[in-house]
Motif scaffolding. Structure first.
Motif, PDB file in Angstrom:
ATOM      1  N   ASP A  94     -57.020  -7.232 -43.874  1.00 20.58           N
ATOM      2  CA  ASP A  94     -58.018  -6.956 -42.724  1.00 20.58           C
ATOM      3  C   ASP A  94     -58.830  -8.140 -42.357  1.00 20.58           C
ATOM      4  N   LEU A  95     -58.956  -8.907 -43.212  1.00 17.08           N
ATOM      5  CA  LEU A  95     -59.763 -10.047 -42.841  1.00 17.08           C
ATOM      6  C   LEU A  95     -59.121 -11.094 -42.136  1.00 17.08           C
ATOM      7  N   LEU A 112     -70.344 -16.152 -40.096  1.00 16.66           N
ATOM      8  CA  LEU A 112     -69.802 -17.307 -39.402  1.00 16.66           C
ATOM      9  C   LEU A 112     -69.611 -17.158 -37.937  1.00 16.66           C
ATOM     10  N   PRO A 113     -70.608 -16.682 -37.255  1.00 15.81           N
ATOM     11  CA  PRO A 113     -70.191 -16.531 -35.773  1.00 15.81           C
ATOM     12  C   PRO A 113     -69.496 -17.662 -35.147  1.00 15.81           C
ATOM     13  N   SER A 163     -57.835 -15.377 -38.246  1.00 19.03           N
ATOM     14  CA  SER A 163     -56.683 -16.141 -38.855  1.00 19.03           C
ATOM     15  C   SER A 163     -57.083 -17.242 -39.741  1.00 19.03           C
ATOM     16  N   ASP A 164     -58.296 -17.677 -39.544  1.00 15.68           N
ATOM     17  CA  ASP A 164     -58.803 -18.926 -40.274  1.00 15.68           C
ATOM     18  C   ASP A 164     -59.359 -18.146 -41.903  1.00 15.68           C
ATOM     19  N   ALA A 165     -59.562 -17.248 -41.623  1.00 16.58           N
ATOM     20  CA  ALA A 165     -60.501 -16.372 -42.963  1.00 16.58           C
ATOM     21  C   ALA A 165     -59.513 -16.423 -44.222  1.00 16.58           C
ATOM     22  N   ALA A 166     -60.313 -16.462 -45.148  1.00 15.74           N
ATOM     23  CA  ALA A 166     -59.524 -16.158 -46.633  1.00 15.74           C
ATOM     24  C   ALA A 166     -60.581 -15.933 -47.702  1.00 15.74           C
ATOM     25  N   LEU A 167     -59.927 -15.296 -48.524  1.00 16.42           N
ATOM     26  CA  LEU A 167     -60.430 -14.778 -49.744  1.00 16.42           C
ATOM     27  C   LEU A 167     -59.995 -15.534 -50.895  1.00 16.42           C
ATOM     28  N   GLU A 168     -60.767 -16.580 -51.285  1.00 18.38           N
ATOM     29  CA  GLU A 168     -60.206 -17.580 -52.431  1.00 18.38           C
ATOM     30  C   GLU A 168     -60.173 -16.826 -53.819  1.00 18.38           C
TER      31      GLU A 168
END
Length: 153
Positions: free
Chosen positions: A13-14, A143-144, A19-24
């Motif tokens: 979903d993120l 993070l707009p 496409s730059d988003a991540a759950l580390e």
């Protein structure tokens, strides 16, 4: 196995939204209700672990969750920016607001920081609180594009 599926859905979903988003990293507490090891929410143990792991200060950190217990853990850890998502358990929490506002879904232009509510929907000690419809909305809120993340004390 169910938890892995939830984590995978969160990542998908993120990424679909950015496409730059991540759950580390995910922090998971396996303690039962009768064991108080400081990690089970609303205790802030896992929040402190994450702050240490990423060398972050609570005053410069955002916490995203879907329960009041999540928000209480963030408050207990001193996290400045708290974001409640309207998915998972958060859907139940945001339902009263939907009825108060327009009798339907919470409109995206009314999501954001709230310092007060007409009805006693959220405990005052958890405010201010940001409300967003889903995890991708939290990322966009924090993070707009071309902007800097909001910080609230």
């Amino acid at each position: 196995e169910r938890l892995e599926a939830i984590h995978l859905k969160m990542r998908i979903d993120l990424l679909a939204a950015d496409s730059d988003a991540a759950l580390e990293r995910f922090y998971i507490c396996t303690s039962t209700n009768d064991v108080d090891d400081g990690r089970r929410k609303p205790s802030p143990g896992m929040v402190f672990e994450a702050l240490a792991d990423f060398a972050c200060q609570p005053s410069e950190t955002a916490f995203v969750g879907d329960t009041l217990s999540d928000m209480r853990a963030a408050v207990a850890a001193g996290v400045a920016t708290r974001v409640l998502v309207g998915t998972g358990h958060g859907a139940e929490l945001l339902a009263p607001l939907s009825k108060l506002w327009h009798g339907g879904e919470v409109p995206s232009d009314e999501l954001g920081f709230y310092d007060d509510f007409d009805a006693d929907i959220f405990p005052r000690d958890l405010l201010p609180l940001a409300l967003v419809p889903e995890l991708a909305g939290a990322a966009n809120f924090l993070l707009p594009e071309g902007g800097s993340p909001p910080l609230r004390a």
